[in-house]
Structure formats: structure tokens, C-alpha cells
Write a protein that holds these residues in place. Structure first.
Motif, short mmCIF file in Angstrom:
data_model
loop_
_atom_site.label_atom_id
_atom_site.label_comp_id
_atom_site.label_asym_id
_atom_site.label_seq_id
_atom_site.Cartn_x
_atom_site.Cartn_y
_atom_site.Cartn_z
N VAL A 1 10.20 10.51 -15.44
CA VAL A 1 9.32 11.50 -14.82
C VAL A 1 7.87 11.05 -14.97
CG1 VAL A 1 8.53 13.89 -14.88
CG2 VAL A 1 10.94 13.36 -15.27
N SER A 2 7.09 11.21 -13.90
CA SER A 2 5.69 10.83 -13.94
C SER A 2 4.94 11.62 -15.02
CB SER A 2 5.04 11.08 -12.58
OG SER A 2 3.64 10.90 -12.66
N ALA A 3 4.19 10.91 -15.83
CA ALA A 3 3.38 11.56 -16.86
C ALA A 3 2.11 12.16 -16.26
CB ALA A 3 3.01 10.56 -17.95
N ASP A 4 1.77 11.74 -15.04
CA ASP A 4 0.52 12.19 -14.42
C ASP A 4 0.72 13.35 -13.45
OD1 ASP A 4 -0.93 10.09 -15.67
OD2 ASP A 4 -0.19 8.70 -14.15
N ARG A 5 1.89 13.40 -12.79
CA ARG A 5 2.08 14.43 -11.76
C ARG A 5 3.55 14.79 -11.66
NH1 ARG A 5 2.64 14.38 -5.90
NH2 ARG A 5 2.70 12.11 -5.97
N TYR A 6 3.88 15.99 -12.13
CA TYR A 6 5.23 16.52 -11.98
C TYR A 6 5.09 17.91 -11.40
CZ TYR A 6 10.10 17.68 -13.16
OH TYR A 6 11.43 18.04 -13.11
N VAL A 7 5.25 18.02 -10.08
CA VAL A 7 5.04 19.27 -9.35
C VAL A 7 6.29 20.13 -9.48
CG1 VAL A 7 4.56 20.29 -7.10
CG2 VAL A 7 3.48 18.12 -7.76
N GLN A 8 6.09 21.36 -9.92
CA GLN A 8 7.22 22.23 -10.27
C GLN A 8 7.31 23.42 -9.31
OE1 GLN A 8 10.37 22.98 -11.56
NE2 GLN A 8 9.54 21.79 -13.27
N HIS A 9 8.52 23.65 -8.78
CA HIS A 9 8.76 24.79 -7.90
C HIS A 9 9.64 25.85 -8.54
CE1 HIS A 9 6.86 22.95 -4.33
NE2 HIS A 9 7.30 21.82 -4.86
N ASN A 10 10.11 25.61 -9.77
CA ASN A 10 10.77 26.67 -10.51
C ASN A 10 9.72 27.74 -10.81
OD1 ASN A 10 11.59 28.25 -12.89
ND2 ASN A 10 13.33 26.87 -13.01
N PRO A 11 9.93 28.99 -10.41
CA PRO A 11 8.87 30.00 -10.54
C PRO A 11 8.50 30.36 -11.97
CG PRO A 11 10.94 31.01 -9.84
CD PRO A 11 11.14 29.53 -9.76
#
Length: 211
Positions: free
Chosen positions: A119-129
Motif C-alpha cells: 500500500v502506498s505510504a503517501d496516498r491511500y484513498v479510502q471510501h469506507n465511510p
């Protein structure tokens, strides 16, 4: 049977009054994954995944995972927004291997030290609310769930669907009781950078299976 034919067959087979808002379609061999929003099948819209297996020109098996749309997610994003169409089709095999490694080594194996290998340490975009962005956001959510009696545990992978930069996995595990995890990840430059999911009780997932 083309992918569009499969989508059409599924949508036209929905009960009267139910409308399907298609967001993503991912195809991998005899499996087709639909990610979208169902309207009219309850008091609120439902976001979810429909995994379809096709054989002899028809849909022969169906797994369903749906959950209510959340209007005020922690991260400020909806449960379905973000990139839609798969890209980097030449990297499908590599992306599948990356995500299955993440599941096997970290989610099932518990090796948290290996997280940034997947997993990217810089950008992990999350859609779990319930989860904020980044690996720290995920760690904070897992800790809060555990404190509330919902310990997150992945036990086994049941299906993987990969196309380009998108990889979906359907896994069994526990989250305050037996569940089925339905996770969709997006990969960019060799690291996971985005995540959508729906978690359903195992009994409900079994009830939803079938043609």
C-alpha cells in the motif's frame, strides 16, 4: 455473451421498481463484477457489489453484497466515487499478485511491518465511510473497531477478479461475527492507492448466492 450483454441481463432481471445505477464493471474470465447503487430495494439506496459467473451464454451464479449509502462518511467521499474505467490492462497479472500478496501476508498473515510493500505510504484513498485516508487512518479505524468488540480478521480468499488497475477480492473472516469481506482496490505504480468495500454477515452472503 459480451460484458455489456451480461450487465443488461442482470439489470433487466431486477424486480419491478428497482433501479440500478452502474458505476464500475470489471471482467475477468467467466467472472464479471458490478459496482453500483441500487435504488428502490428498501427505504434507502444501497451501494454494493454483484459478482456474476457466466457459463453457456447466461448468468449461472451470483454473489451479492449491499449496504446502505452513508451520507456523512469520515473521509468526505462517497462509497462509489473515484476512477471508473480500468486502465493499465497490461499490468493485470502484476496487480493481481500485489493485491493477493497484501491479503495473504498482511490481512490474513498479520504482518503489519509489510504494509508499505503493498500500500502506498503517501496516498491511500479510502471510501469506507468509517475510515480516514492513509495507512494511519486504517490503523485508527481497526483499533476503534477492536475496542468496540468488532475485531477485524481475514481468514480465507474465495474469489479474486482483476482487470487492469482494479482488483476485487471476496474473503471470509470475522468482524464481530462471521462475515464476507468484499474489497475493491486500485493499484498505481506498483502500490495500492484506493479502496472501496462492503462487509456483509456470512449468513446473508450465503442467502444472496445463486443464479
Amino acid at each position: 455473451m459480451s460484458v455489456e450483454d451480461i450487465v443488461t441481463a442482470y439489470v433487466t432481471g431486477l424486480p419491478p421498481g428497482v433501479r440500478y445505477e452502474r458505476v464500475r464493471v470489471i471482467a475477468d474470465g467467466d467472472l464479471v463484477l458490478l459496482h453500483g447503487v441500487v435504488h428502490g430495494d428498501g427505504p434507502v439506496p444501497l451501494v454494493g457489489f454483484d459478482l456474476l459467473r457466466v457459463g453457456d451464454g447466461r448468468i449461472v451464479e451470483h454473489w451479492e453484497a449491499r449496504t446502505p449509502v452513508v451520507n456523512q462518511p469520515v473521509g468526505g467521499r462517497s462509497q462509489v466515487d473515484g476512477p471508473v474505467a480500468p486502465t493499465d490492462h497490461d499490468l493485470t497479472a502484476a496487480n493481481r499478485a500485489l493485491v493477493t500478496g497484501w491479503i495473504d501476508r498482511v490481512l490474513i498473515g498479520g504482518d503489519r511491518s509489510a504494509r508499505t510493500e503493498y500500500v502506498s505510504a503517501d496516498r491511500y484513498v479510502q471510501h469506507n465511510p468509517e475510515v480516514a485516508d492513509g495507512l494511519d487512518g486504517l490503523a485508527d479505524a481497526v483499533a476503534a473497531w477492536s475496542a468496540a468488540g468488532r475485531r477485524l480478521r481475514y481468514d480465507a480468499v474465495r474469489q479474486v477478479v482483476a482487470e487492469g488497475d482494479f482488483v476485487f477480492a471476496r474473503c471470509e473472516g470475522d468482524f464481530g461475527g462471521p462475515v464476507v469481506f468484499n474489497d475493491l482496490w486500485r493499484v498505481e505504480h506498483g502500490r495500492i492507492v484506493e479502496h472501496w468495500d462492503v462487509i456483509v454477515p456470512a449468513a446473508r452472503a450465503a442467502d444472496g448466492a445463486g443464479a
